[in-house]
Structure formats: C-alpha cells, structure tokens
Design an enzyme around this catalytic site. Structure first.
Site, PDB file in Angstrom:
ATOM      1  N   LYS A 116     -13.703  -0.685  -3.212  1.00 31.91           N
ATOM      2  CA  LYS A 116     -14.709  -0.334  -2.197  1.00 31.91           C
ATOM      3  C   LYS A 116     -15.886   0.372  -2.869  1.00 31.91           C
ATOM      4  O   LYS A 116     -17.042   0.030  -2.632  1.00 31.91           O
ATOM      5  CB  LYS A 116     -14.108   0.610  -1.149  1.00 31.91           C
TER       6      LYS A 116
ATOM      7  N   GLU B 235       0.815  -1.210   0.000  1.00 33.08           N
ATOM      8  CA  GLU B 235       0.000   0.000   0.000  1.00 33.08           C
ATOM      9  C   GLU B 235       0.853   1.266   0.000  1.00 33.08           C
ATOM     10  O   GLU B 235       0.396   2.320  -0.425  1.00 33.08           O
ATOM     11  CB  GLU B 235      -0.954   0.002   1.202  1.00 33.08           C
TER      12      GLU B 235
ATOM     13  N   HIS C 290      10.441 -26.204   0.313  1.00 26.14           N
ATOM     14  CA  HIS C 290       9.829 -27.360  -0.354  1.00 26.14           C
ATOM     15  C   HIS C 290       8.647 -26.949  -1.223  1.00 26.14           C
ATOM     16  O   HIS C 290       7.849 -27.793  -1.638  1.00 26.14           O
ATOM     17  CB  HIS C 290       9.405 -28.396   0.695  1.00 26.14           C
TER      18      HIS C 290
HETATM   19  O1  PA5 Z   1      -3.228   1.528   5.662  1.00 23.42           O
HETATM   20  C1  PA5 Z   1      -4.426   1.781   5.652  1.00 23.42           C
HETATM   21  O2  PA5 Z   1      -4.882   2.888   5.985  1.00 23.42           O
HETATM   22  C2  PA5 Z   1      -5.451   0.725   5.274  1.00 23.42           C
HETATM   23  O3  PA5 Z   1      -4.890  -0.413   4.796  1.00 23.42           O
HETATM   24  C3  PA5 Z   1      -6.334   0.401   6.466  1.00 23.42           C
HETATM   25  O4  PA5 Z   1      -5.542  -0.115   7.512  1.00 23.42           O
HETATM   26  C4  PA5 Z   1      -7.432  -0.595   6.136  1.00 23.42           C
HETATM   27  O5  PA5 Z   1      -8.077  -0.241   4.941  1.00 23.42           O
HETATM   28  C5  PA5 Z   1      -8.464  -0.636   7.253  1.00 23.42           C
HETATM   29  O6  PA5 Z   1      -9.029   0.613   7.431  1.00 23.42           O
HETATM   30  P1  PA5 Z   1      -9.842   1.006   8.721  1.00 23.42           P
HETATM   31  O7  PA5 Z   1      -8.952   0.880   9.908  1.00 23.42           O
HETATM   32  O8  PA5 Z   1     -10.258   2.412   8.465  1.00 23.42           O
HETATM   33  O9  PA5 Z   1     -11.024   0.061   8.815  1.00 23.42           O
END
Ligand code: PA5
Length: 500
Positions: free
Chosen positions: A475, A339, A360
C-alpha cells in the site's frame, strides 16, 4: 426460533498413525506423515489452557504492548448482537442493519457491494453458500424481492468495472421504476483502502448521474459501513447521511473477523437471508468453544490438528470443498489464515479446491506430489434439492445403465470416500469438517469455528493472529509511486460525472 439439531463437527481419525503389527512401506510412510495419537493426547492440556488464555483476552481493556494488536471483539459479538436486538429492537445494531437492508430491498433491484479483503470475502462467501447459484439471472418474481448482487471494489480491474457500468446504463434507464433502480453497499473499516475508495468515488459519480446530484434517493440507495472514524465516514457525513445511517464496524473487531458485523450481516439481509439464524449458529460455536472439552470441541480439535501438522512440515493447507457453493468460504478462509498466521517468515499456505472439479487439476499433486499438504475436506451431509438421477438409456452407448438408479449425490459420496482412501493409502493426511446441511445456522457455525480456531492456532504457534503488518508494504509503495507520477490518466477517459 426453532432450529434443528445441526452441529458441525471435525473428524480427524484418518490422519492418526495406527499401530501396525508388522513393518510395511505404508506403515513407515504413515509413521512419517500422520500424527501419532499420543501426540494429540499429549497436547490436549496445553491447548485447553490456550483456550483459557484466548477467553481471558476478551476482558483485557488495556493490553500490554507485546500483545497488541488485540481484537477479540468477534468472539462474543454474535450473542451480543442477538441480546441487544432482543432488548432494543430497531435501536440495536442488528435492528439498524435490518432496517437499512429492508430499505434497500424496497427501493432497488440491483445492489453493488464494494469492499476488499474482509470487507468483501465475508459477503461473497455468504452469497455463494446461501443464495441461488443463478441468483442474478432469476426473474424478479423468483427472487422474491431480493435484489441482484454484484461485487466490486475488490481489485483495480478497469474493464470489469466498466462492464458493470455498461450493464447498469443499459438496464437501468428510469430511476422512477424500482426494477431499474440500483444501490450500493460500501464497506471499508479503515475507509481509506484505495481499491474500494477509488471505486466508490466512481460508483458514487454514476449514482449521482442516474439519480441527480442532490436527490434524497442517494442516501437511501447507498449504505456505508465503516469504522468509527474514517475518511469514508467523513465523506458520507459531508454528503448529508445522518450518522445513524452509517453502519459502524466496532474497533475491537478486525477486518477479516468482521463477518458478523454489518459488513457481512447487511449484505446477507439484503439477500433475504435469516441473519439471526446465522448469528445463533456463530454464538453456539462460541459457546461450544468455551464450554466443551477437547473431544467435543471442533475449534480446539481443528486448531490442534492443523497446528501439529504444520509443525510436522504440512505447510500447505488445502481446504477442499465438496460443494461448489462453499468455494467462496474457502477464499474467505484463505485470507483469514494468510493474514493471521503468515508472519515473521512462518505460517501455513492456504489453498482452496473444489471436489471433484479440481481432482482433474490438482488431484495429481495431492495424491503424488510434494508431501507438504494437509487436506481438510468440507463435506455437506444433506442436499437441498432432489437428486439428479443417471437414469436409463435405451441403447446404453455410454455404458451408464449400470448406474441408472444412482444419483449425483451417490456418485459424490463414492468420490469423497474413495479419494480419501486413495490418499490414506499413500499416507496423505486428510480430515473432515462436516456440515449437516448448508443453512444460515451451519454457515454461522462454520465461519465462527474457523475464526476461533485461527486465533487459537496463532496462540499455539506464538504468532499474533491479529493485525496484518505485511499488507502495508504494497500500500505504501503504491501510494508513493502514484504521488511521484503526474496526475494524468492512461487511455481515453469515460464520460464521468465531474467534480464528484
Ligand atoms: O483483515 C483485515 O483487516 C484486512 O484484510 C482488511 O479486511 C482489508 O485490508 C480491507 O480493509 P478495509 O475494510 O479497511 O478497507
């Protein structure tokens, strides 16, 4: 608090191309796939100035548009948490985390942790690394007051969630008995991530069925962790939670960087772990990052080597943990790297493997497959338990008596050394992150090191490490599709609490 000298380090000398006296096919291959030491020397100054930039970003109150999003809050957070705990004790953020965790531990024997992405992988990594490998199966006495832990809300797996409800229904019958009570930690910074939100709605319904609708107990056994303003916070306030009982994730800390907020610390404290040692480890790593020169700075080293290798075409980044207990740290890093750096058609692809298990399966690929990989080993120096020995056998059918005085750690050591040698002989680059042992302090260092290095790497490659615009597409599509279809269930509906 007394802590042994247990710094983690990054060693990368194996992937430096050494000068050869004569041309050989291996020398040629290493020349192509390893790093020339001069290259590393050449960029040290640049990397050090990038460090200065990352450090300065912490002070920017109103960053220019082109730098947004900017969420450097995680850098100083561990030390800030420790300092404010020292000054304000129970009234500090850490004090609140410890109080809510203790309350949960005193009240229930099972805790369901809900969250996804950074709100899940951090606590999963901590649980895997620092709790007993069979924690949930241990009898209560051996768990010493630590509840069993379950992770949900990180996907949309109907049957897996129903399996958990079935387990709870059959093992938790009487809410008056602590051994039969269960609780919930729900973590979501945005408070609107559908996987977690929908699961929480269902879990909250189950809790209401079990404890009774308005039971005070609900506010004791449910711990919400969310951003300053979110739908989850609104829901919890409407449910009567005092604002102070809702733990807050600071605005300037991004989801995948939130391990040292309540997101990681609350579950860790529920698991009975020393969260202060973890914070101290993380704070130590920040200090090393800011103060140490390149040659003693694992953050700068890791960021530089990984950046240069990606530029050289090693775009698949394998994190091989030689301890199964650190596998979930790898999953956490998978998210952190993906990310943070996979943007605008660029960025390395992370893969987590466990040695020797995956030798393996993926071993063939690493030794002989496409030359697009850099392998970072995660090596733990000191084991916790006495070694399991091979031992003698009277008839020696399996021919293992020759190793009878060796233990699993000896065999593992031989596996690590010889796998790396085999890779080096095929000009496959590898480097080592070394942990003296697995402890709260070293895990704190490791997670902070990887977060800092990811930010530095982002700045080196010209990619903003904060934000994850690519995640929004699925999303939005999913919500649009759900809105466009009739609000009817697939399959028979389970007896769920109405109107929760
Ligand atoms: O790094 C990030 O912001 C995302 O990967 C969030 O951790 C993930 O989408 C979960 O989001 P939230 O904590 O708002 O539910």
């Amino acid at each position: 608090m007394q802590l042994p000298d247990e710094n983690i380090e990054y060693q990368f000398s194996r992937l430096l191309a050494q000068p050869h006296e004569a041309w050989t096919p291996l020398a040629e291959l290493q020349h192509q796939h390893f790093l020339p030491p001069e290259k590393v020397d050449e960029v040290k100054q640049w990397v050090t100035s990038v460090r200065g930039q990352v450090v300065a970003e912490r002070e920017l109150q109103n960053p220019p548009q082109k730098m947004r999003p900017l969420q450097p809050g995680f850098i100083d957070l561990p030390q800030k948490m420790l300092d404010s705990y020292k000054r304000k004790l129970d009234a500090s953020d850490l004090g609140k985390v410890l109080r809510r965790a203790q309350q949960l531990r005193d009240t229930v024997d099972r805790v369901v942790v809900l969250g996804i992405g950074g709100s899940y992988l951090a606590s999963k990594a901590i649980f895997g690394a620092l709790c007993h490998s069979h924690h949930n199966e241990l009898p209560a006495k051996l768990r010493m007051g630590k509840p069993r832990i379950y992770f949900e809300g990180n996907d949309l797996d109907n049957d897996a969630l129903q399996d958990l409800f079935e387990l709870l229904e059959n093992t938790c019958v009487d809410p008056d008995i602590i051994e039969e009570r269960w609780g919930v930690v729900v973590a979501s910074k945005s408070g609107s991530t559908l996987e977690t939100a929908a699961t929480y709605r269902a879990v909250r319904g189950e809790a209401r069925k079990f404890y009774g609708h308005k039971n005070e107990m609900l506010r004791k056994v449910i711990v919400p962790i969310t951003g300053k303003s979110s739908k989850l916070r609104d829901l919890c306030l409407a449910d009567g939670f005092p604002d102070d009982d809702i733990l807050t994730i600071p605005d300037d800390v991004g989801g995948r960087f939130s391990v040292f907020t309540a997101v990681g610390l609350l579950p860790a404290a529920v698991m009975g772990l020393d969260v202060r040692a973890m914070l101290l480890g993380a704070a130590t790593m920040t200090r090393r990052f800011i103060e140490e020169p390149f040659d003693r700075n694992p953050v700068l080293q890791f960021a530089t080597i990984n950046h240069l290798m990606t530029e050289r075409g090693k775009t698949t980044r394998v994190l091989t943990s030689w301890s199964r207990k650190l596998e979930a740290v790898g999953w956490w890093y998978d998210q952190l790297l993906s990310e943070s750096l996979s943007k605008n058609g660029r960025g390395p692809t992370p893969i987590t493997t466990v040695g020797t298990r995956d030798l393996h399966s993926r071993g063939q690929q690493h030794q002989d497959g496409t030359r697009d990989k850099l392998i970072n080993n995660l090596v733990v120096k000191q084991i916790k338990h006495p070694p399991v020995m091979v031992g003698m056998s009277e008839r020696n059918e399996d021919d293992l008596n020759q190793f009878s005085r060796k233990g699993l750690p000896d065999i593992l050591e031989a596996a690590i050394k010889n796998t790396n040698e085999a890779y080096a002989e095929a000009a496959r680059p590898t480097a080592d992150i070394t942990l003296p042992m697995i402890s709260e302090h070293t895990i704190g260092q490791l997670l902070q090191m990887l977060m800092l290095a990811t930010v530095v790497e982002g700045r080196l490659s010209g990619t903003n490490p904060y934000g994850q615009p690519g995640v929004e597409a699925y999303k939005n599509n999913m919500i649009r599709a759900l809105k466009a279809t009739p609000n009817l269930p697939k399959g028979e509906v389970r007896d769920q609490a109405k109107g929760v």
